[in-house]
Design a protein around this motif. Structure first.
Motif, short mmCIF file in Angstrom:
data_model
loop_
_atom_site.label_atom_id
_atom_site.label_comp_id
_atom_site.label_asym_id
_atom_site.label_seq_id
_atom_site.Cartn_x
_atom_site.Cartn_y
_atom_site.Cartn_z
N ALA A 571 0.83 -1.21 0.00
CA ALA A 571 0.00 0.00 0.00
C ALA A 571 0.86 1.26 0.00
N GLU A 572 1.96 1.25 0.75
CA GLU A 572 2.89 2.38 0.74
C GLU A 572 3.44 2.61 -0.66
N ASP A 573 3.76 1.53 -1.36
CA ASP A 573 4.26 1.66 -2.73
C ASP A 573 3.19 2.25 -3.66
N VAL A 574 1.94 1.82 -3.48
CA VAL A 574 0.86 2.35 -4.30
C VAL A 574 0.72 3.86 -4.09
N LEU A 575 0.75 4.28 -2.83
CA LEU A 575 0.62 5.71 -2.53
C LEU A 575 1.79 6.49 -3.13
N ALA A 576 3.01 5.96 -2.97
CA ALA A 576 4.18 6.66 -3.50
C ALA A 576 4.16 6.72 -5.02
N LEU A 577 3.77 5.63 -5.67
CA LEU A 577 3.73 5.60 -7.14
C LEU A 577 2.68 6.54 -7.71
N THR A 578 1.63 6.81 -6.95
CA THR A 578 0.58 7.72 -7.42
C THR A 578 0.78 9.14 -6.89
N GLY A 579 1.95 9.42 -6.32
CA GLY A 579 2.30 10.78 -5.92
C GLY A 579 1.62 11.28 -4.67
N ARG A 580 1.14 10.37 -3.84
CA ARG A 580 0.45 10.78 -2.62
C ARG A 580 1.33 10.58 -1.39
N ARG A 581 0.95 11.24 -0.32
CA ARG A 581 1.69 11.14 0.93
C ARG A 581 1.51 9.74 1.51
N THR A 582 2.62 9.10 1.85
CA THR A 582 2.55 7.78 2.44
C THR A 582 2.36 7.87 3.95
N ARG A 583 1.97 6.77 4.57
CA ARG A 583 1.76 6.78 6.02
C ARG A 583 3.06 6.95 6.78
N LEU A 584 4.18 6.51 6.19
CA LEU A 584 5.49 6.70 6.81
C LEU A 584 6.17 7.97 6.33
N ASP A 585 5.47 8.78 5.53
CA ASP A 585 6.01 10.05 5.03
C ASP A 585 7.31 9.87 4.26
N MET A 586 7.39 8.80 3.49
CA MET A 586 8.59 8.54 2.70
C MET A 586 8.29 8.70 1.22
N THR A 587 9.21 9.33 0.51
CA THR A 587 9.08 9.43 -0.93
C THR A 587 9.39 8.07 -1.56
N LEU A 588 9.04 7.93 -2.83
CA LEU A 588 9.33 6.69 -3.54
C LEU A 588 10.83 6.44 -3.59
N ARG A 589 11.60 7.47 -3.88
CA ARG A 589 13.05 7.31 -3.93
C ARG A 589 13.60 6.88 -2.57
N ALA A 590 13.06 7.47 -1.50
CA ALA A 590 13.54 7.12 -0.16
C ALA A 590 13.21 5.68 0.19
N SER A 591 11.99 5.25 -0.13
CA SER A 591 11.61 3.87 0.22
C SER A 591 12.46 2.86 -0.54
N LEU A 592 12.87 3.20 -1.76
CA LEU A 592 13.77 2.32 -2.51
C LEU A 592 15.18 2.36 -1.91
N SER A 627 1.90 -3.71 -7.65
CA SER A 627 1.75 -3.35 -6.23
C SER A 627 0.29 -3.41 -5.80
N GLU A 628 -0.62 -2.92 -6.65
CA GLU A 628 -2.05 -2.98 -6.32
C GLU A 628 -2.53 -4.42 -6.23
N HIS A 629 -2.08 -5.24 -7.16
CA HIS A 629 -2.48 -6.65 -7.15
C HIS A 629 -1.96 -7.35 -5.90
N ALA A 630 -0.69 -7.09 -5.56
CA ALA A 630 -0.10 -7.73 -4.38
C ALA A 630 -0.78 -7.27 -3.10
N CYS A 631 -1.13 -5.98 -3.04
CA CYS A 631 -1.83 -5.46 -1.86
C CYS A 631 -3.20 -6.12 -1.72
N ASN A 632 -3.93 -6.17 -2.79
CA ASN A 632 -5.27 -6.77 -2.76
C ASN A 632 -5.20 -8.25 -2.42
N ASN A 633 -4.20 -8.93 -2.95
CA ASN A 633 -4.04 -10.35 -2.67
C ASN A 633 -3.77 -10.58 -1.18
#
Length: 674
Positions: A571-592, A627-633
């Motif tokens: 879910a964090e990856d989905v939020l980061a990939l869609t340009g939204r604020r994540t729950r951990l406040d991490m950017t996509l680059r930071a999470s990688l 990421s969406e598929h894995a989250c839903n699964n």
């Protein structure tokens, strides 16, 4: 002949935001309210209105004309800056806001009067009923609210400061707010100072300078305009946007107090609200949001209780909202050189602890909690979950606020329903309730310990910073290590003192986290989902163990917690990939970078391919779909596993938890909350 007394339920002295908020709230409750003010407000230009303050203005019915949303806050340090987006704040003309609030108070039924109010000490009151004199007329009120601002009260000397403001032309900062903690002077006792630049129209801006200090160092400024121009000139040395600034009109100045304490409110005979209660932002001097909240809480307490009980409730509620906030300011004042260096070093860091610290400490009224969104626990179930979470917060905060108050601020998850966020304590409680046995409230202590340990694990998230080649100190890295060590030690102490039978389980879990971290930092890192899976399965599992859960129930909760952690990572990856604020406040680059993203595991790519995600739309789209598929699964499997838990309330808590984890782009599958 003595003039007859005017009798009202509530007398409010001061018609600023705090006084008007108290007037609206009390008048709507059916009380007679008189608001008196003799001071014409200075023309201070624009003021910051936080996202929470915007909600409060709407609730109060204040229609502020010309309010302008701010895209972001830019934190500026010499040679570097940091954009903080998604703040939900705005900029509004201070005079227009006061007028809108006054109109709302009148519409609610309050009466406004112009004149000087003299409050009477207890010994001078006629039959303890005459509270004040307004333009020579005695006033009898059951409750008195003091909203006179900082200048109208006597506050602790350590909390005194000054602020000055002026409009300037030739400053174009678009729609962002600029905050610049000014570099301290060389002497050891240098005091904190903050420059805030608020965007106006047509290349104009309102510039605020706030400086904390003792009473002696906070004497009135003889030339506030010159002080502001000197601060802008210092800024222009490394930021040319401020080089051509030209002052418009005159500058204003005022005393600022950020010395709020619960004792201060409880020992006062009147309700102190807003700046009179020391509620100015300790770093920026901003106080609109805190003023509105304090006025609303005072009005609600007055409507529900008699004088003494109302003041006690008001003091408790307000203290609960600002845990660690003002303690942090006092620590920062004494150690400003260290604080400034840490903030400066962390400006370039995307680490979740620093990201949350920037929001919780520097931005107006951010209360981020450990991780994000509210869990939709029903009102009926909050009768059980609410008291447990309150007790958990009290234990956690008491463990931190004396030595690390800013960590207490970060740990806090808000009050009331906002406590029900994605947090380990809810999983721990679900474990306690897994077989429908009511838990003892004392179990809140080990729950708090698990939250502290989780927070400590997040402090150690990611790779180590490179060791400096010079003798200079890595202030950011050192702060993270010290904070993480302190949190882990406090967690271990709480468990040993309250629940020694859980000490081995905690030690084993911490060892697992250390091994997981080492694996993530290796050349062939382990799966990113393993960390969050461990962080979420342990609280649920430990709760079940401590309340006598069967082996099958403990095993099921371990599965549920692990799947929730897996879903959270995706879910964090989905939020980061869609340009939204994540729950951990991490950017996509930071999470990688910190190896907390599961995208490399799903796509077979390298963790350093953040550039490819931004440059290759096809690759980004496939990463999002995966990421969406894995989250839903993972969420689908969560609901299947939840059905095997015997306790109905535990099932509802865990189902609500899964609902909060799912981004809105993921279709949530599973059983209803029953």
């Amino acid at each position: 002949m003595t003039a007859p007394a005017t009798v009202v339920n509530v007398l409010i002295v001061g018609a600023g935001p705090a006084g008007a908020a108290a007037a609206v709230t009390a008048a709507r409750a059916g009380l007679s309210v008189l608001v008196a003010d003799h001071v014409a407000p200075p023309r201070v230009g624009d003021a910051v209105v936080s996202g929470i303050a915007m909600q409060r203005l709407t609730e109060l019915g204040a229609d502020v004309a010309g309010i302008r949303p701010a895209d972001s806050v830019e934190l500026c340090f010499p040679g570097r800056s940091r954009q903080v987006t998604g703040i939900g704040a705005a900029v509004a003309d201070h005079g227009a806001m006061r007028a809108a609030l006054a109109d709302a108070a009148i519409a609610a039924g309050a009466k406004l009067a112009i004149g000087r109010v003299t409050l009477l000490p207890t010994a001078d009151k006629e039959n303890n009923a005459v509270n004040a004199v307004l333009n020579g007329v005695p006033i009898r009120a059951a409750h008195v609210v003091v909203a006179t601002g900082a200048a109208g009260t006597s506050m602790p000397t350590h909390a005194t400061g000054i602020t000055c403001a002026q409009r300037f032309a030739n400053i174009d900062i678009a729609n962002r707010i600029v905050l610049a903690p000014l570099q301290p002077a060389a002497e050891p006792g240098a005091q904190p100072a903050m420059l805030a630049v608020l965007p106006g129209t047509n290349g104009t801006a309102t510039v605020w300078l706030t400086r904390r200090g003792t009473t002696s160092s906070a004497a009135p400024i003889t030339d506030p305009s010159r002080l502001l121009q000197d601060a802008l000139a210092m800024m222009s040395d490394h930021d040319r946007r401020f080089a051509a600034a030209v002052p418009i009109g005159s500058a204003v100045q005022a005393t600022v107090h950020s010395g709020f304490s619960q004792d201060l409110l409880e020992t006062s005979e009147a309700f102190l609200v807003g700046d009179a209660a020391g509620l100015a932002n300790p770093f920026t001097g901003e106080g609109i949001g805190t003023a509105l909240l304090s006025g609303m809480l005072a009005g609600r307490a007055i409507a529900a209780h008699t004088a003494d009980a109302a003041r006690a409730q008001y003091a408790r509620r307000l203290a609960g909202e600002y845990v660690g906030y003002f303690e942090t300011a006092r620590h920062a004042t004494r150690r400003y050189h260290l604080v400034w260096r840490t903030l400066d070093a962390a400006a370039a860091s995307d680490h979740t602890i620093f990201a949350k610290a920037r929001r919780a400490i520097l931005l107006p009224e951010e209360i981020p909690g450990l991780a994000g969104d509210r869990v939709p626990i029903t009102s009926a179930d909050r009768v059980v979950t609410g008291p447990f979470l309150v007790a958990c917060d009290e234990v956690g905060v008491a463990s931190l606020r004396a030595q690390w108050p800013f960590l207490a601020r970060l740990l806090l998850s808000g009050t009331g329903p906002t406590r029900h966020r994605i947090r380990p304590a809810l999983l721990f409680l679900a474990g306690l309730l897994a077989e429908d046995r009511p838990p003892a409230i004392t179990r809140a202590t080990p729950a708090a310990a698990v939250e502290l340990a989780t927070f400590g694990a997040l402090a150690f998230l990611g790779t180590e910073s490179a060791q400096p080649q010079t003798r200079s100190i890595d202030w950011a890295g050192s702060t993270l290590v010290m904070a993480g060590d302190f949190l882990m030690s406090r967690a271990s102490s709480l468990i040993a003192e309250s629940t020694p039978e859980a000490s081995w389980a905690l030690a084993d879990w911490l060892a697992e986290l250390a091994a997981s971290r080492a694996a993530r930092l290796s050349e062939r890192p382990s799966r990113a989902i393993d960390l969050q899976a461990s962080l979420m399965e342990f609280p649920a599992r430990l709760g079940a163990l401590l309340n006598g859960g069967s082996a099958d129930t403990v095993k099921t909760l371990r599965t549920v917690g692990g799947l929730l952690g897996e879903a959270f990572t995706h879910a964090e990856d989905v939020l980061a990939l869609t340009g939204r604020r994540t729950r951990l406040d991490m950017t996509l680059r930071a999470s990688l970078t910190y190896r907390s993203s599961a995208i490399p595991d799903l796509t077979g790519s390298h963790p350093d391919e953040a550039t490819r995600l931004s440059a290759d739309p096809t690759f980004a789209a496939s990463a999002l779909a995966a990421s969406e598929h894995a989250c839903n699964n993972a969420l689908s499997r969560v609901h299947t596993a939840i059905a095997d838990i015997p306790g109905s309330l535990a099932r509802r808590i865990l189902t609500a938890y899964a609902t909060a984890i799912a981004p809105d782009t993921v279709e949530l599958c599973g059983t209803p909350m029953s």
